[in-house]
Every structure is written in C-alpha cells, then in structure tokens.
Design a protein around this motif. Structure first.
Motif, mmCIF file in Angstrom:
data_model
loop_
_atom_site.group_PDB
_atom_site.id
_atom_site.type_symbol
_atom_site.label_atom_id
_atom_site.label_comp_id
_atom_site.label_asym_id
_atom_site.label_seq_id
_atom_site.Cartn_x
_atom_site.Cartn_y
_atom_site.Cartn_z
ATOM 1 N N LYS A 158 0.839 -1.191 0.000
ATOM 2 C CA LYS A 158 0.000 0.000 0.000
ATOM 3 C C LYS A 158 0.874 1.241 0.000
ATOM 4 O O LYS A 158 1.980 1.248 0.506
ATOM 5 N N ALA A 159 0.335 2.305 -0.565
ATOM 6 C CA ALA A 159 1.122 3.529 -0.719
ATOM 7 C C ALA A 159 1.664 4.024 0.616
ATOM 8 O O ALA A 159 2.759 4.570 0.690
ATOM 9 N N THR A 160 0.908 3.844 1.680
ATOM 10 C CA THR A 160 1.365 4.331 2.977
ATOM 11 C C THR A 160 2.561 3.552 3.498
ATOM 12 O O THR A 160 3.238 3.983 4.420
ATOM 13 N N GLU A 161 2.846 2.388 2.934
ATOM 14 C CA GLU A 161 3.947 1.559 3.398
ATOM 15 C C GLU A 161 5.200 1.718 2.537
ATOM 16 O O GLU A 161 6.223 1.140 2.840
ATOM 17 N N VAL A 162 5.095 2.466 1.455
ATOM 18 C CA VAL A 162 6.210 2.634 0.536
ATOM 19 C C VAL A 162 7.082 3.796 0.998
ATOM 20 O O VAL A 162 6.587 4.881 1.304
ATOM 21 N N ILE A 163 8.381 3.579 1.051
ATOM 22 C CA ILE A 163 9.318 4.623 1.453
ATOM 23 C C ILE A 163 9.588 5.545 0.264
ATOM 24 O O ILE A 163 9.904 5.089 -0.835
ATOM 25 N N ALA B 69 9.987 4.152 -3.484
ATOM 26 C CA ALA B 69 9.539 4.785 -4.731
ATOM 27 C C ALA B 69 10.358 6.028 -5.014
ATOM 28 O O ALA B 69 10.500 6.906 -4.152
ATOM 29 N N THR B 70 10.904 6.102 -6.200
ATOM 30 C CA THR B 70 11.764 7.206 -6.628
ATOM 31 C C THR B 70 11.036 8.068 -7.658
ATOM 32 O O THR B 70 9.983 7.688 -8.174
ATOM 33 N N PRO B 71 11.613 9.219 -8.007
ATOM 34 C CA PRO B 71 11.086 9.976 -9.144
ATOM 35 C C PRO B 71 11.429 9.270 -10.461
ATOM 36 O O PRO B 71 12.301 8.389 -10.498
ATOM 37 N N GLU B 72 10.750 9.647 -11.528
ATOM 38 C CA GLU B 72 11.199 9.251 -12.853
ATOM 39 C C GLU B 72 12.520 9.957 -13.141
ATOM 40 O O GLU B 72 12.752 11.083 -12.711
ATOM 41 N N ILE B 73 13.388 9.286 -13.861
ATOM 42 C CA ILE B 73 14.682 9.868 -14.207
ATOM 43 C C ILE B 73 14.587 10.537 -15.574
ATOM 44 O O ILE B 73 14.224 9.893 -16.568
ATOM 45 N N VAL B 74 14.898 11.812 -15.620
ATOM 46 C CA VAL B 74 15.012 12.537 -16.879
ATOM 47 C C VAL B 74 16.500 12.559 -17.230
ATOM 48 O O VAL B 74 17.278 13.309 -16.639
ATOM 49 N N LEU B 75 16.886 11.739 -18.179
ATOM 50 C CA LEU B 75 18.303 11.529 -18.444
ATOM 51 C C LEU B 75 18.994 12.795 -18.930
ATOM 52 O O LEU B 75 20.178 13.008 -18.651
ATOM 53 N N ALA C 214 15.597 0.575 7.795
ATOM 54 C CA ALA C 214 14.575 -0.292 7.206
ATOM 55 C C ALA C 214 15.071 -1.042 5.978
ATOM 56 O O ALA C 214 14.517 -2.083 5.629
ATOM 57 N N THR C 215 16.106 -0.534 5.312
ATOM 58 C CA THR C 215 16.541 -1.128 4.046
ATOM 59 C C THR C 215 17.909 -1.792 4.103
ATOM 60 O O THR C 215 18.287 -2.509 3.174
ATOM 61 N N ASN C 216 18.671 -1.544 5.170
ATOM 62 C CA ASN C 216 20.047 -2.009 5.246
ATOM 63 C C ASN C 216 20.193 -3.042 6.366
ATOM 64 O O ASN C 216 19.581 -2.890 7.422
ATOM 65 N N PRO C 217 20.993 -4.101 6.174
ATOM 66 C CA PRO C 217 21.136 -5.115 7.222
ATOM 67 C C PRO C 217 21.895 -4.653 8.455
ATOM 68 O O PRO C 217 21.849 -5.326 9.491
ATOM 69 N N LEU C 218 22.594 -3.525 8.388
ATOM 70 C CA LEU C 218 23.313 -3.051 9.562
ATOM 71 C C LEU C 218 22.333 -2.586 10.634
ATOM 72 O O LEU C 218 21.306 -1.978 10.328
ATOM 73 N N PRO C 219 22.623 -2.848 11.907
ATOM 74 C CA PRO C 219 21.732 -2.398 12.985
ATOM 75 C C PRO C 219 21.755 -0.883 13.136
ATOM 76 O O PRO C 219 22.725 -0.213 12.777
ATOM 77 N N ARG C 220 20.678 -0.345 13.686
ATOM 78 C CA ARG C 220 20.513 1.102 13.808
ATOM 79 C C ARG C 220 21.674 1.742 14.576
ATOM 80 O O ARG C 220 22.170 2.811 14.199
ATOM 81 N N ARG C 221 22.105 1.130 15.657
ATOM 82 C CA ARG C 221 23.171 1.715 16.464
ATOM 83 C C ARG C 221 24.451 1.894 15.664
ATOM 84 O O ARG C 221 25.131 2.922 15.760
ATOM 85 N N VAL C 222 24.797 0.911 14.832
ATOM 86 C CA VAL C 222 26.000 1.001 14.005
ATOM 87 C C VAL C 222 25.836 2.092 12.957
ATOM 88 O O VAL C 222 26.772 2.860 12.679
ATOM 89 N N ILE C 223 24.654 2.184 12.367
ATOM 90 C CA ILE C 223 24.390 3.236 11.385
ATOM 91 C C ILE C 223 24.598 4.610 12.014
ATOM 92 O O ILE C 223 25.240 5.493 11.424
ATOM 93 N N GLU C 224 24.080 4.803 13.215
ATOM 94 C CA GLU C 224 24.247 6.094 13.881
ATOM 95 C C GLU C 224 25.713 6.376 14.195
ATOM 96 O O GLU C 224 26.185 7.517 14.058
ATOM 97 N N ASN C 225 26.454 5.358 14.614
ATOM 98 C CA ASN C 225 27.881 5.554 14.882
ATOM 99 C C ASN C 225 28.633 5.965 13.623
ATOM 100 O O ASN C 225 29.534 6.816 13.663
ATOM 101 N N LEU C 226 28.286 5.357 12.498
ATOM 102 C CA LEU C 226 28.920 5.728 11.233
ATOM 103 C C LEU C 226 28.605 7.171 10.876
ATOM 104 O O LEU C 226 29.483 7.918 10.415
#
Length: 474
Positions: A13-18, A46-52, A101-113
């Motif tokens: 559903k649209a509400t669940e799409v990042i 969901a991304t924008p369309e790419i205008v090359l 939500a998209t990366n296998p690294l845990p949140r704490r490690v992401i914040e440290n980076l």
C-alpha cells in the motif's frame, strides 16, 4: 530522454512505501513515481522518474568547478563536514531512520557511522588525499609548465572528468568519500545510489546545498537510483560523449553490466569486491595473555560492519601448536559476540546452505572443529585447508598450516587487507604478499584504521579519475 519502471502488481500500500528523493544539480526531485524493492531486506521504495537529459552536461559546457581553486573547494567541503552532526541535521536523521529499514546493519552502528562521517571532511584529510595522489597539485588548478631533458616545452593539466559513481551498499557513509573525491578532481558527478541505501547521498548533498545552494560543487553533483542493469538507462548514459569514467563499487553482476558499454573514451575504475584475511605466526600461541590479546584484535577485524566490509577478515591462517590454536579459536569465538562501535553483538544468522556445508565438513573430516553456533554471535571453523564457501555473518575460518610461509599461496589479486601478528611479520612477508596480489598489510586489529591519503585497492584513485591533458610545443 525519460524512463520509468512500472510498479509490480504486488506492491505494498502507498502508505507503506518509502519515498526516495533524487538530487539533480542542486535541486531536490521528490520521489513517488517509480517503485523498487531493496536488495537485502525486500523493502519497497519509490523514486522519481529519471530525466536523463538532466544528468548529462554537454561537452560544449565547461565543468562548473574548472576555475574554482582547490583551496576554495576544500574550505567548502570542510564547512559541509561541520554540518554533519546527527543530532542537529534533519537530513541525516531522516536518512538514518530509513536506512534502518533497508540495510542489514543495525541502527546503532548506522548512527555511529553517521557520527564519525565528518572526520572524512577535515582539511587535513582532504589535503592528504590531494598531496599523495598528485606529485604537483597545481595541475588541478591550471596548466603546469614543464620542460623535458631535450629542452622541449609543454604544459600539463589534470582536467575535470565527467563521472558516474556506482556507490557501494555495505557502508552508509561511503558516499561521503565519493562526493569528496568527485569535488577534489572538480568532476561533473552522477551518483547511482544502492538499493540498500538510497538516502545518505541525497542527505549529504542537501546539507551541502544548505551551506551554499549555488556553489559550483553543488551544481556538479546529482544523486539518483535505478536498478542496476536497466538497459533503458545504462545504454543511454554509459557513452563516451557524456562521461569519461564509471567508478564502480560492486560485485560481479554490477561490473559485468558496465563492461559491455566500455570502449575508447569511457573507462572503468573498479573497486570490485575483495576478501581480507589474517596471518598469525607461532608467537601468537606462546601464552594465554598473548592468545587473549590477539583473539580480541582478530575479533575486531572480523566484526567490521558485522563482516559486511571488504576489509573484514574472513580467513585466519595460523602456524603453531594445535593446542594453542584451539585455545585461540575458543577465545576468538567468545569475542565475536561483542557490541562494538561498528558491529553489533548479534549479526544476522548464517544462511541455511552454509550451515549445512559446515555440518558436512564436520562429518567428512575428523580434524574439523567448530566453536559457536550459526546464530550471528560468532562461529569459528578450524580446518587444515580453507573452506570453499565465503564466510559471513561473523563466521571465520581458521586454517592451520605447517609453516606460516604457506599462507602466501592463498593470497591473490582479490586479497585486500591482511592483518598480521607479530608486527615484524609484516616487514618480513610484505614483498611476497604484494607479489601474490595483496594490497594492504596491517597489524592485527588495525583493518579499519587507515593512514590518511593512502591508496585504495592498490591504486591512487584521484590520479585515475582526472583527464590528463597535455599542451606541447614540440
């Protein structure tokens, strides 16, 4: 030139799409039109369309950074780095939330980076890159006169390239180094973001735009996402009339997608996947105190990004008494399940096929011993020959050799970092390891530490990026 990819019928559903935004030459392009799923966790975004056309700077236009002094570029990057404070930067905060939500690294490690990211944009670090990559950095700012031994005169310039960067997905802040490198060589840059992190690069560029939206660095940068291998995009963009270099971080499929487009005028600079190892001499196993210290250091090297990083050790080659080696294996396993700045106590569990392979090894070979469980808290497999699978998820293969010199035959051009003990073993073996193809030797425990401005993957990349132009009077 416009492209789109239809959302799959099973889309959430649209509400669940990042929503994933793009950044094109200083302008934020809101996402929502084109749907994808992340590679690692299958999250829909969901991304924008790419205008090359918007990603291509015509050759008739000079690069925006051409006449901007390197000193000014570095000052701008430093000012941007000072804004990379997670607690104060809304763009980084949103990126951290979404990456979790998209990366296998845990949140704490992401914040440290994220909290350490600003260290990549200090004046000292940036100048180190310039000074070690270029014998005469003045060539970046203009034409440098030269005369050869015949008395013939000429001039040389490191001209700004046009580059596509295929960013790595295993380090959320790796894009910051790529942005800095693109700015230092005054390039026109398009960053293809990975599906495991289509957020950080845009967050960084939006931060830069807040410092100065009209700065030539900002106008030289675009960050977008498309699925790798999409010929509708790549057969159009990957042309020498548009770009000089494709800088690729990625696996075999990613590189193969690029190779078919290469030709005169379009070159590949590849940071392809590498495997890192450790080599421990018999001195490691002479006392409990030394075993404990080396086991802790080895665990640090194995655990970097929960073993997602290329520099994380996966094989440890050892020589010495079996009893001491087994004691080392037990203590190493106990240190793998430890919370660290760039690693969590528990990684993702080992995939089922690798569990089955390890069990089969134990059945077929009485000499094979295993410490730990495949639950992500650390698994050590002791063998007399390297295992055929790729150790991951905090799994390490300790290989018992008759002589430490035998370790050289397991080194090749895909070997990146080698952690070694005792320290003097580096000096004794480094020439043979380089000849075998290795790219870096460090003390055990130092895999994630770097001397500023050093080479990467056995090359100085900034030298490879620029378009060397010669003006000769001969």
């Amino acid at each position: 030139m416009t492209t789109t990819e239809t959302s799959p019928a099973t889309a959430a559903k649209a509400t669940e799409v990042i929503r994933v935004d793009h950044f094109v030459r200083g302008r934020v392009v809101p996402g929502g039109a084109v749907h994808y799923r992340s590679r690692d966790l299958g999250v829909e975004f969901a991304t924008p369309e790419i205008v090359l056309d918007d990603l291509v700077t015509p050759r008739r236009e000079l690069p925006p950074l051409l006449d901007v002094p390197i000193e000014e570029i570095i000052d701008f990057l430093v000012a941007c780095g000072e804004r990379l404070v997670l607690e104060e930067n809304a763009h980084l905060q949103r990126a951290a939330d979404l990456i979790a939500a998209t990366n296998p690294l845990p949140r704490r490690v992401i914040e440290n980076l994220f909290r350490s990211a600003r260290l990549r944009l200090t004046k000292r670090a940036l100048w180190s890159s310039i000074e070690t990559n270029f014998a005469n950095p003045a060539a970046l700012d203009g034409w440098v006169e030269r005369t050869d031994h015949h008395g013939q005169h000429g001039a040389l310039r490191a001209f700004p390239p046009r580059m596509i960067h295929m960013l790595a997905g295993n380090s959320p802040t790796g894009c910051i180094s790529s942005i800095a490198q693109g700015a230092l060589v005054k390039a026109v840059n398009v960053f293809k973001m990975p599906s495991s992190d289509p957020f950080t690069c845009v967050a960084m560029l939006r931060t830069m735009a807040e410092v100065d939206p009209d700065h030539p660095v900002v106008r030289s940068m675009s960050a977008v996402y498309w699925r790798g291998g999409d010929e509708r995009i790549e057969r159009t963009l990957y042309r020498p009339q548009f770009f000089d270099r494709i800088v690729a971080w990625g696996g075999g499929d990613a590189i193969n997608n690029v190779i078919k487009y290469l030709g005169p005028g379009l070159q590949l600079v590849s940071f392809d996947p590498k495997t890192s190892i450790s080599i421990l001499g018999p001195e490691t196993f002479t006392s409990d105190a030394v075993i404990d210290a080396v086991a802790e250091a080895a665990a640090v090297d194995v655990s970097v990004f929960n073993q997602e990083a290329c520099l994380a050790s996966r094989f440890i080659f050892v020589a010495g008494e079996r009893s001491g080696i087994e004691t080392f294996c037990a203590r190493l396993q106990s240190r793998l399940g430890v919370d660290r700045e760039t690693a969590s106590e528990t990684a993702h569990p080992l995939p089922g096929d690798l569990r089955d392979e390890i069990q089969m090894l134990q059945v077929l070979d009485d000499e094979v011993k295993v410490w730990g469980r495949p639950d992500g808290r650390g698994l050590v497999v002791l063998t007399s020959d390297p295992v055929e699978f790729h150790p991951s998820n905090k799994t390490v293969n300790v290989v018992h050799l008759d002589s430490i010199d035998q370790a050289v035959r397991f080194v090749n051009v895909a070997t990146q970092t080698i952690g070694m003990y005792p320290p003097e073993l580096k000096r004794a073996m480094r020439d043979r390891l380089a000849s075998a193809g290795a790219q870096r030797v460090v003390r055990i425990g130092g895999a994630a530490k770097h001397v500023e401005g050093g080479p990467h993957d056995a090359m100085f990349p900034l030298q490879r990026f620029v378009h060397w132009m010669s003006d000769e009077d001969a």
